[in-house]
Design an enzyme around this catalytic site. Structure first.
Site, PDB file in Angstrom:
ATOM      1  CD  GLU A  56       5.695  -1.494   8.468  1.00  0.00           C
ATOM      2  OE1 GLU A  56       4.612  -2.844   8.592  1.00  0.00           O
ATOM      3  OE2 GLU A  56       5.741  -1.984   7.107  1.00  0.00           O
ATOM      4  CB  CYS A  96      -1.320   0.360   1.354  1.00  0.00           C
ATOM      5  SG  CYS A  96       0.155   0.091   2.624  1.00  0.00           S
TER       6      CYS A  96
END
Length: 422
Positions: free
Chosen positions: A115, A51
């Site tokens: 992350e 994304c």
């Protein structure tokens, strides 16, 4: 000698409007790998699309030509002129490409530093490419070192301790909007990994009823059941919008799942109550035009940057440690690549000395009589031992020259001393 080159764009260089137009499905990635691998200027290739980024990693004799091939292919595939996205692209050659790959896998280049999802995405991209035999010695070695560096960053720094996911950032944004999520009704569109993470965060903040809409109802039911929520069909979304406060969408749909025409009649039924849409999908799931409706607010993945930026300070010290590990990895890999240039000379050197030794040994053996096979074998082993000792110091001289950035001179001297020609 081939070089490693990488080109792509990410959340730092391209707005979501560009990223969603260039985002590739798994099938498109497979087709792109096949097409680029067959291109005369590309020897090895790896492609990944998430994304937040679309990147093409290649090994090629002519890096610039390989980059041009990748740009042209993406342009043709997506029906988007190169001129409309070229300004968003970055190109990294050799060490810079290696450093970029290490940083991406270590989540230093992510929208959310630290992350964990990106490493899994990079591994998936590599496994897909390797299954199609589109990578070779250079990229295979690079990717294995990439995973090693990322693992070191995880285990030797605290970069993941205060890291947040895109899903967490979405929940933080929702909390800022309402002050508290306690009792708020939530609709999740999509039941993938990001939706699952979002549900976990929502429960921690004591959100109210949670509805899950997914293309595959079974998956939606499974996720909803795990968290005491309710599964609905995609067709039930318009009706459900009337009663919920926040919609978080993260599907893989190529087109909008929630449109302005779908929401417009809902606004009247809500009688002035605000409704918030948080779109963490690329391509976007939620029509940006909904923002123009009264009491309706749409936030996309780029809007999450403000939430994410608030955590940067707490991770900065750990990121510095991680960058040191990345640099160590770059130096080690660069030495390996430089060492590849010495291989032909080292092989030629050993082959020449072995040829001389074997010739002399066999000449000597032919003039001796009465030797057993064991004795002849012992003499041949002695010849090989002499070869190993003779070439040891020249090979070390060549390798030291490589490591000390004096490779050309070391190779030139070695070839001259031993009369080795190209």
């Amino acid at each position: 000698m081939r070089e490693i080159v990488l080109t792509g764009l990410n959340h730092k260089t391209a707005p979501v409007a560009i990223r969603e137009r260039l985002a590739m499905s798994r099938q498109e990635c497979m087709e792109a790998i096949d097409a680029l691998r067959e291109h005369p200027h590309v020897d090895e290739v790896l492609l990944f699309s998430t994304c937040n980024r679309v990147e093409v990693l290649m090994a090629a004799k002519d890096g610039e030509a390989a980059v041009a091939a990748a740009k042209d292919y993406i342009s043709d595939l997506k029906g988007l002129p190169v001129s409309e996205f070229e300004s968003c692209l970055y190109v990294h050659h050799r060490e810079e490409a290696v450093r970029h790959m290490f940083s991406v896998a270590a989540s230093l280049d992510s929208m959310v530093v630290g992350e964990p999802q990106i490493l899994g995405q990079v591994k998936d991209a590599y496994h897909l490419t390797a299954s199609k035999k589109a990578t070779g010695p250079l990229l295979n070695r690079l990717m294995h070192r990439t995973f090693h560096v990322a693992k070191r960053v995880r285990s030797e720094t605290g970069i993941g301790d205060s890291a947040v996911s895109i899903s967490y950032a979405a929940i933080e944004l929702a909390r800022k909007i309402f002050g508290s999520l306690e009792g708020r009704k939530i609709l999740l569109v999509g039941a993938g990994e990001m939706a699952e993470l979002a549900v976990e965060h929502l429960i921690q903040h004591q959100a109210g009823d949670i509805f899950v809409a997914n293309r595959t109802l079974d998956r939606g039911v499974e996720l909803a059941r795990r968290f005491n929520g309710s599964a609905i069909a995609l067709e039930e979304i318009p009706e459900t919008l009337t009663g919920v406060d926040i919609i978080i969408s993260s599907t893989g749909s190529p087109t909008c799942v929630i449109t302005r025409d779908m929401v417009k009649p809902v606004i009247k039924r809500r009688k002035g109550r605000s409704i918030f849409f948080i779109d963490i999908a690329v391509p976007r799931d939620i029509d940006p035009a909904i923002n123009r409706l009264p009491n309706a607010y749409v936030y996309d993945i780029d809007d999450l940057k403000e939430v994410i930026d608030g955590n940067i300070e707490t991770r900065r010290a750990e990121a510095i440690k991680a960058e040191r590990i990345v640099e160590e990895g770059v130096v080690a890999f660069s030495r390996w690549v430089e060492g590849l240039r010495t291989v032909p000379t080292i092989k030629a050197l050993r082959a020449k000395v072995e040829s001389i030794a074997e010739g002399e040994v066999e000449k000597t053996l032919s003039g001796l009589t009465g030797l057993s096979e064991e004795e002849k074998a012992a003499i041949r082993r002695m010849g090989q031992a002499i070869v190993t000792k003779v070439v040891h110091d020249p090979i070390r001289f060549i390798k030291d020259g490589c490591h000390n950035r004096d490779e050309s001179r070391a190779l030139s001297y070695a070839r001259s001393f031993f009369d080795i020609h190209d």
